[in-house]
Write a protein that holds these residues in place. Structure first.
Motif, PDB file in Angstrom:
ATOM      1  N   VAL A  15       0.844  -1.209   0.000  1.00  0.00           N
ATOM      2  CA  VAL A  15       0.000   0.000   0.000  1.00  0.00           C
ATOM      3  C   VAL A  15       0.875   1.253   0.000  1.00  0.00           C
ATOM      4  N   LYS A  16       1.950   1.233   0.772  1.00  0.00           N
ATOM      5  CA  LYS A  16       2.864   2.370   0.807  1.00  0.00           C
ATOM      6  C   LYS A  16       3.435   2.636  -0.586  1.00  0.00           C
ATOM      7  N   LYS A  17       3.851   1.585  -1.294  1.00  0.00           N
ATOM      8  CA  LYS A  17       4.413   1.740  -2.634  1.00  0.00           C
ATOM      9  C   LYS A  17       3.374   2.324  -3.593  1.00  0.00           C
ATOM     10  N   LYS A  18       2.132   1.851  -3.509  1.00  0.00           N
ATOM     11  CA  LYS A  18       1.082   2.350  -4.394  1.00  0.00           C
ATOM     12  C   LYS A  18       0.779   3.828  -4.137  1.00  0.00           C
ATOM     13  N   ILE A  19       0.830   4.231  -2.864  1.00  0.00           N
ATOM     14  CA  ILE A  19       0.577   5.637  -2.533  1.00  0.00           C
ATOM     15  C   ILE A  19       1.710   6.510  -3.055  1.00  0.00           C
ATOM     16  N   LEU A  20       2.949   6.077  -2.865  1.00  0.00           N
ATOM     17  CA  LEU A  20       4.091   6.877  -3.319  1.00  0.00           C
ATOM     18  C   LEU A  20       4.141   6.960  -4.838  1.00  0.00           C
ATOM     19  N   GLU A  21       3.712   5.882  -5.520  1.00  0.00           N
ATOM     20  CA  GLU A  21       3.702   5.881  -6.982  1.00  0.00           C
ATOM     21  C   GLU A  21       2.406   6.452  -7.547  1.00  0.00           C
ATOM     22  N   GLU A  22       1.537   6.957  -6.625  1.00  0.00           N
ATOM     23  CA  GLU A  22       0.295   7.645  -6.965  1.00  0.00           C
ATOM     24  C   GLU A  22      -0.713   6.749  -7.676  1.00  0.00           C
ATOM     25  N   GLU A  23      -0.596   5.434  -7.458  1.00  0.00           N
ATOM     26  CA  GLU A  23      -1.655   4.534  -7.928  1.00  0.00           C
ATOM     27  C   GLU A  23      -2.870   4.644  -7.013  1.00  0.00           C
ATOM     28  N   ILE A  24      -2.652   5.117  -5.789  1.00  0.00           N
ATOM     29  CA  ILE A  24      -3.735   5.427  -4.857  1.00  0.00           C
ATOM     30  C   ILE A  24      -3.637   6.915  -4.552  1.00  0.00           C
ATOM     31  N   HIS A  25      -4.710   7.655  -4.851  1.00  0.00           N
ATOM     32  CA  HIS A  25      -4.690   9.097  -4.578  1.00  0.00           C
ATOM     33  C   HIS A  25      -4.766   9.327  -3.074  1.00  0.00           C
ATOM     34  N   CYS A  26      -3.857  10.176  -2.575  1.00  0.00           N
ATOM     35  CA  CYS A  26      -3.797  10.456  -1.144  1.00  0.00           C
ATOM     36  C   CYS A  26      -3.694  11.968  -0.953  1.00  0.00           C
ATOM     37  N   PRO A  27      -4.607  12.584  -0.189  1.00  0.00           N
ATOM     38  CA  PRO A  27      -4.522  14.033   0.037  1.00  0.00           C
ATOM     39  C   PRO A  27      -3.261  14.394   0.821  1.00  0.00           C
ATOM     40  N   PRO A  28      -2.804  15.635   0.706  1.00  0.00           N
ATOM     41  CA  PRO A  28      -1.521  16.026   1.333  1.00  0.00           C
ATOM     42  C   PRO A  28      -1.466  15.790   2.836  1.00  0.00           C
ATOM     43  N   GLU A  29      -2.550  16.186   3.550  1.00  0.00           N
ATOM     44  CA  GLU A  29      -2.501  16.049   5.010  1.00  0.00           C
ATOM     45  C   GLU A  29      -2.424  14.583   5.437  1.00  0.00           C
ATOM     46  N   ALA A  30      -3.141  13.701   4.706  1.00  0.00           N
ATOM     47  CA  ALA A  30      -3.063  12.271   5.008  1.00  0.00           C
ATOM     48  C   ALA A  30      -1.689  11.717   4.637  1.00  0.00           C
ATOM     49  N   SER A  31      -1.082  12.270   3.578  1.00  0.00           N
ATOM     50  CA  SER A  31       0.255  11.820   3.173  1.00  0.00           C
ATOM     51  C   SER A  31       1.284  12.072   4.267  1.00  0.00           C
ATOM     52  N   VAL A  32       1.185  13.242   4.911  1.00  0.00           N
ATOM     53  CA  VAL A  32       2.130  13.579   5.996  1.00  0.00           C
ATOM     54  C   VAL A  32       1.931  12.633   7.177  1.00  0.00           C
ATOM     55  N   LEU A  33       0.675  12.390   7.540  1.00  0.00           N
ATOM     56  CA  LEU A  33       0.403  11.512   8.678  1.00  0.00           C
ATOM     57  C   LEU A  33       0.843  10.077   8.387  1.00  0.00           C
ATOM     58  N   LEU A  34       0.571   9.595   7.182  1.00  0.00           N
ATOM     59  CA  LEU A  34       1.005   8.249   6.799  1.00  0.00           C
ATOM     60  C   LEU A  34       2.532   8.161   6.792  1.00  0.00           C
ATOM     61  N   ALA A  35       3.190   9.220   6.311  1.00  0.00           N
ATOM     62  CA  ALA A  35       4.660   9.236   6.304  1.00  0.00           C
ATOM     63  C   ALA A  35       5.210   9.135   7.723  1.00  0.00           C
ATOM     64  N   SER A  36       4.540   9.793   8.681  1.00  0.00           N
ATOM     65  CA  SER A  36       5.023   9.741  10.067  1.00  0.00           C
ATOM     66  C   SER A  36       4.918   8.322  10.633  1.00  0.00           C
TER      67      SER A  36
END
Length: 591
Positions: free
Chosen positions: A122-143
């Protein structure tokens, strides 16, 4: 088609002729593995070998994927590996990936290895933008991803720049804001610091719990056409089938949950879905290729089976796995608590040691200062003793001078008395001289009168000379009388005396009193407990002013619109499924 089949059969025959084994490279999300397989092996033989190697028991979520022309395919379990359309290469490369996604990761994923593999994918798909993730959720997921890798945040270890080489945010999110890498790291680290106390498994699960609410999570998209020839997207996931506009993969136009579908089949490029409601028309659409229809069918069957399986009592195997997982989690919890207690005791011991060292340093400083003060006191005492000796000598000198001064005073007094008597005598002599002068003045006046008389007599004598020369001789023979001299002189005695003044200036030195005060530092520990949505809203508020609106993608705009409308993935699915199946099928055909 016949040529491709002949080429594949030729390749397989060549493999069998030269060797009874073939080599396979399995690429997982974490590492690659290589196996030597027998030519007769079926897909399930290779798949089970990979699962045993990984220690994976929840095998129903996963599969072995390979590329076929411009699409992907999954290795069939009941068919020999080399008889399938696998790449003609040595070693054969296959990808071990999650094929089906759970509805609720926390409830369904039992093993830690299963959870870890899902997290990586799931992390790979989010980073490769196969799953759209809003910016604020991206920061929280990164943490949470950082916490899963580095453990608890430690400011002494995780200093600014420690994330500089990490790939944590989608490039779309980075380009959307006027923020430097340091600013992104600062916000990720701020969230990371709040996750203290979680294990790696817990951090990965928190990551999946947030990710599973993203609109494109777990959905496979396929380009289709309805009866009218309208281009649409079919989304297949754990909940059912969804129909999207090609330009909007976030919000489906209509949805069909698995419990409303009775049968799925395809003929050539036409796909047919039979609803559970027999009064409802068949749901048909066309795909671009036959191979795509096969892939859609496999995903539909697998997701439908898991959907029904979740709503039945767990099998004995799953119950046993869950029991073992609970025991393992309990054991890990006890171990974690023990380690936490040991860590706490160690930290307390370290704090006590640091406090003792600080106190020792403080006492050493105080002793050093006291020694310096004592040395200064001794020096001051020596100085005062020296000054006292000087003062004593000066006092003796002053006493001697005072005695001399007293003797001189006595002499001056005697001299003064003697001068007084002499002055009295001189005054008396002056008085006598004045009286004598007065007498002499009176005598002088008398003499002047006599001289005047003599002048008259002389004139008369000259007059009578002519008359008688004889008488002139008698007059000239007279003697002239000289008066006695007057004593003149004065004696004055002047006595001048000058007194010598003596003075001595003595300066006292005051010693300062030393006082030491010990200050104790107090550290306040603040615990932050915030709701997930509050975290996301806070992050969004922090970075909203730095957003470059012109760089928003169409999916960003759609997501923002859905957020403003209060529409989420689950609320929209519930809203769409409230309509009857018949009306949804009719709506799909009219698109």
């Amino acid at each position: 088609m016949a040529g491709a089949l002949a080429a594949r059969m030729g390749f397989n025959s060549l493999m069998r002729k030269h060797s009874r084994n073939f080599h396979v490279r399995i690429c997982t999300m974490e590492s690659d593995m290589e196996f030597s397989c027998e030519v007769k092996w079926k897909g399930k033989d290779l798949f089970e070998l990979v699962c045993r190697t990984l220690g994976l028991r929840e095998t129903w979520f996963f599969g072995l994927q390979y590329n076929v022309k411009d699409t992907v395919a999954w290795l069939k379990m009941e068919k020999k590996v080399l008889d399938q359309e696998v790449p003609k290469e040595e070693p054969l490369t296959l990808h071990f990936l999650a094929r089906f996604y759970p509805e609720n990761a926390e409830e369904e994923l039992v093993q830690d290895i299963t959870q870890h593999l899902f997290f990586l994918q799931v992390k790979k798909k989010i980073l490769e933008e196969e799953i759209h993730c809003p910016p604020e959720a991206s920061v929280l997921l990164a943490s949470y991803a950082v916490h899963a890798k580095y453990g608890d945040y430690d400011p002494d270890v995780h200093k600014p720049g420690f994330l500089s080489e990490e790939d944590l945010l989608p490039k779309r999110v980075i380009n959307l804001y006027q923020m430097t890498a340091e600013m992104w790291e600062e916000r990720i680290t701020a969230c990371y610091a709040e996750h203290r106390g979680r294990t790696r498994d817990e951090a990965e699960m928190e990551y999946l719990k947030i990710a599973q609410d993203l609109d494109m999570y777990g959905i496979n998209y396929f380009l289709i056409r309805n009866k009218k020839g309208t281009d649409l997207l079919l989304g297949v996931d754990a909940l059912g089938l969804h129909i999207y506009d090609p330009d909007n993969r976030l919000t489906p136009k209509c949805s069909f949950p698995w419990n409303e579908i009775r049968n799925i089949s395809y003929s050539d490029k036409e796909f047919t879905i039979k609803p559970l409601d027999k009064k409802t028309n068949l749901f048909k659409f066309n795909s671009s290729r036959l191979r795509v229809n096969k892939l859609i069918l496999q995903l539909c069957i697998g997701n439908h089976d898991l959907f029904m399986r979740r709503r039945r009592v767990d099998s004995l195997e799953v119950q046993q796995m869950k029991a073992q997982a609970r025991e393992e989690r309990a054991r890990k919890q006890v171990e974690r608590q023990r380690l936490q207690r040991e860590k706490q005791l160690r930290e307390e011991a370290e704090r006590a040691r640091d406090e003792l060292e600080r106190r020792l340093m403080q006492l050493q400083d105080e002793a050093h200062m006291a020694n310096e003060a004592l040395l200064r006191s001794e020096q001051t005492a020596d100085l005062l003793a020296e000054k006292a000796q000087i003062a004593e000598e000066e006092a003796k000198l002053l006493a001697q001078k005072a005695a001399e001064a007293e003797t001189e005073m006595q002499r001056i007094k005697v001299t003064a008395m003697r001068g007084h008597e002499e002055r009295r005598l001189m005054e008396q002599k002056m008085l006598e001289a004045e009286m004598l002068a007065l007498k002499m003045a009176e005598e002088s006046e008398r003499r002047a009168k006599e001289a005047e008389q003599l002048k008259q007599d002389l004139q008369e004598a000259r007059d009578s000379e002519r008359r008688a020369k004889n008488k002139l001789l008698e007059i000239t023979s007279k003697a002239v009388h000289t008066p006695p001299g007057l004593p003149s002189g004065s004696m004055a005695a002047d006595l001048n005396f000058s007194r010598e003044n003596l003075s001595f200036d003595f300066k006292d030195t005051d010693m300062k009193r030393l006082s030491m005060e010990i200050e104790k530092e107090k550290v306040e520990y603040m615990e932050k407990s915030k709701h997930l949505q509050e975290q996301l809203n806070e992050l969004k508020t922090e970075i909203e002013s730095l957003k470059l609106k012109e760089r928003e993608t169409p999916l960003d705009i759609i997501h923002n619109h859905n957020t403003e409308q209060g529409t989420s993935k689950h609320s929209n699915f519930k809203k769409l499924t409230l309509q009857s199946t018949k009306s949804r099928v009719a709506y799909f055909e009219e698109l």
